[in-house]
Design a protein around this motif. Structure first.
Motif, mmCIF file in Angstrom:
data_model
loop_
_atom_site.group_PDB
_atom_site.id
_atom_site.type_symbol
_atom_site.label_atom_id
_atom_site.label_comp_id
_atom_site.label_asym_id
_atom_site.label_seq_id
_atom_site.Cartn_x
_atom_site.Cartn_y
_atom_site.Cartn_z
ATOM 1 N N LYS A 1 -33.857 -58.489 39.281
ATOM 2 C CA LYS A 1 -35.224 -57.989 38.522
ATOM 3 C C LYS A 1 -35.205 -56.642 38.050
ATOM 4 C CE LYS A 1 -37.810 -61.573 41.217
ATOM 5 N NZ LYS A 1 -38.984 -61.719 42.317
ATOM 6 N N ILE A 2 -34.497 -55.746 38.819
ATOM 7 C CA ILE A 2 -34.346 -54.400 38.558
ATOM 8 C C ILE A 2 -33.704 -54.345 37.348
ATOM 9 C CG2 ILE A 2 -33.516 -52.085 39.250
ATOM 10 C CD1 ILE A 2 -34.309 -52.809 42.213
ATOM 11 N N ILE A 3 -32.552 -54.880 37.235
ATOM 12 C CA ILE A 3 -31.601 -54.777 35.972
ATOM 13 C C ILE A 3 -32.398 -55.277 34.716
ATOM 14 C CG2 ILE A 3 -29.648 -55.878 35.008
ATOM 15 C CD1 ILE A 3 -28.411 -55.699 37.823
ATOM 16 N N VAL B 1 -35.087 -54.259 29.546
ATOM 17 C CA VAL B 1 -36.459 -54.293 28.696
ATOM 18 C C VAL B 1 -36.694 -52.899 28.350
ATOM 19 C CG1 VAL B 1 -38.815 -54.725 28.507
ATOM 20 C CG2 VAL B 1 -37.408 -56.437 29.733
ATOM 21 N N GLU B 2 -36.748 -51.864 29.241
ATOM 22 C CA GLU B 2 -37.005 -50.373 29.084
ATOM 23 C C GLU B 2 -36.170 -50.047 27.816
ATOM 24 O OE1 GLU B 2 -37.028 -48.655 32.909
ATOM 25 O OE2 GLU B 2 -38.950 -49.363 33.540
ATOM 26 N N GLU C 1 -36.936 -48.690 24.325
ATOM 27 C CA GLU C 1 -36.352 -47.285 23.833
ATOM 28 C C GLU C 1 -35.645 -47.233 22.609
ATOM 29 O OE1 GLU C 1 -36.046 -43.135 24.294
ATOM 30 O OE2 GLU C 1 -37.494 -44.502 25.073
ATOM 31 N N GLU C 2 -34.662 -48.251 22.524
ATOM 32 C CA GLU C 2 -34.163 -48.457 21.250
ATOM 33 C C GLU C 2 -34.923 -48.590 20.135
ATOM 34 O OE1 GLU C 2 -31.186 -51.219 21.917
ATOM 35 O OE2 GLU C 2 -29.803 -50.254 23.220
ATOM 36 N N TRP C 3 -35.862 -49.625 20.410
ATOM 37 C CA TRP C 3 -36.752 -49.759 19.233
ATOM 38 C C TRP C 3 -37.639 -48.572 18.919
ATOM 39 C CZ3 TRP C 3 -42.191 -49.684 19.162
ATOM 40 C CH2 TRP C 3 -43.012 -50.153 17.829
#
Length: 284
Positions: A60-62, A67-68, A72-74
Motif C-alpha cells: 500500500k505504501i509503494i 501515485v505521488e 509529480e511527473e504530470w
C-alpha cells in the motif's frame, strides 16, 4: 514502518534479514555479506517479505508512492508546457514591441453606459465588445491599434441624450505590457499608475466634441454605431493638457502632469508642438 529483523528473499542473493533501515534505503544481511538497496523500490520485482501482513502494508505504501510520483511527473509536464507557452507569448510580445510603429490614431474613446461607468472605475478596464456580423460574429473585438503608447478615454452622454454634450469622465493608459493584437478576451486593463477620474464638475467642463471632429462630416456631431472608436494621438494630448489645467488638487494635478509627460514620451510628441483644440464644437 519498522522492517528491522524481517525475513526476506532476494532473487539473486537468496534469504536474508533486514538489519538497517531509513527513509531511502535498507541493508540486508545475507549468508555471505550485507547488501544495501533503495527503499522501497527494491520490493516487488527483486525482494519479497516473508511476513504477509507486513508485505501487504508495504504494498500500500509503494502504491501510494507510485501515485505521488505519477502526479509529480504530470505536474512537471504541465509546468513545462506552461513555461513553453509563456515563453512563446513573451517572444511574440517582444517581437511585436520591437517592430511596432506608432499609428497616428492609436488611442481609444469608449462610450460608457451607467453600469460601465461604475465598473470602468472600480475595475479600471473596459471591454472592447463583440463582433455583430460576418464570419467572426460572436468573437470579441481585438483592439489591434492599442499598445503601450495608447490611452483609453471614457465618455458618456448626459441625461438629455444630446451628442454635442458628450462628457469626458476619465482617461487611463493601457497596462504596461498590453498589446491589442494579443488581446483575446476583449478586456483592456489600465496602467498601474497613469489613470485619471474626473469629478462631476470637471466632466461638465470637458466636452468630447471640443476636441474631436469627424473628418468625413466635420460639422456633424454624431457617434453612429459601436461602443468605441480610435482617436488621434494629438487630440488625446490636448485633452490631457486641459485636464492638467483643470485639476486644482496638488496631488491630482501632479499625477495629471506625470501622465501627460509619459503619454507624450510614449507617442513621441513634443508638448510645445501640440496645437490648440479644434473640435466640432469650436465651429458652431
Amino acid at each position: 514502518m519498522n522492517l528491522i529483523n524481517k525475513k526476506v528473499t532476494h532473487k539473486r542473493f537468496g534469504m536474508g534479514s533486514i538489519v538497517k533501515q531509513n527513509e531511502s534505503s535498507i541493508e540486508i544481511n545475507f549468508a555471505t555479506e550485507n547488501k544495501k538497496f533503495i527503499f522501497p523500490d527494491v520490493f516487488g520485482k527483486h525482494l519479497q517479505l516473508h511476513d504477509k501482513n507486513v508485505a501487504d502494508s508495504l504494498e500500500k505504501i509503494i502504491q501510494k508512492k507510485e501515485v505521488e510520483l505519477r502526479e509529480e511527473e504530470w505536474r512537471k509536464r504541465e509546468e513545462k508546457k506552461l513555461y513553453q507557452k509563456n515563453r512563446e507569448l513573451r517572444l511574440e510580445h517582444e517581437k511585436l514591441m520591437k517592430n511596432h510603429k506608432l499609428h497616428p490614431e492609436s488611442q481609444m474613446v469608449f462610450w460608457c453606459d451607467t453600469e460601465e461607468q461604475i465598473s470602468s472605475f472600480s475595475e479600471w478596464k473596459v471591454f472592447s465588445g463583440v463582433i455583430k456580423s460576418g464570419n467572426n460574429k460572436g468573437n470579441t473585438v481585438k483592439p489591434i491599434r492599442l499598445y503601450q503608447n495608447s490611452a483609453v478615454l471614457l465618455t458618456e452622454i448626459d441625461s438629455s441624450g444630446t451628442e454635442k454634450n458628450r462628457r469626458i469622465l476619465g482617461v487611463y493608459m493601457v497596462k504596461e505590457d498590453f498589446i491589442g493584437k494579443l488581446c483575446k478576451d476583449g478586456n483592456i486593463p489600465a496602467h498601474s499608475k497613469y489613470r485619471l477620474k474626473l469629478s462631476e464638475q470637471e466632466s461638465d467642463q470637458m466636452l468630447f466634441w471640443n476636441y474631436y471632429v469627424n473628418e468625413k462630416s466635420p460639422h456633424k456631431m454624431t457617434w453612429n454605431t459601436g461602443k468605441h472608436r480610435y482617436f488621434d494621438n494629438l487630440r488625446m494630448a490636448q485633452i490631457l493638457i486641459d485636464i492638467v489645467e483643470l485639476k486644482s488638487d496638488p496631488k491630482e494635478r501632479e499625477l495629471a502632469q506625470q501622465f501627460l509627460k509619459h503619454f507624450c514620451k510614449m507617442n513621441q510628441i513634443s508638448v510645445q508642438d501640440i496645437p490648440k483644440p479644434d473640435g466640432a464644437l469650436m465651429h458652431i
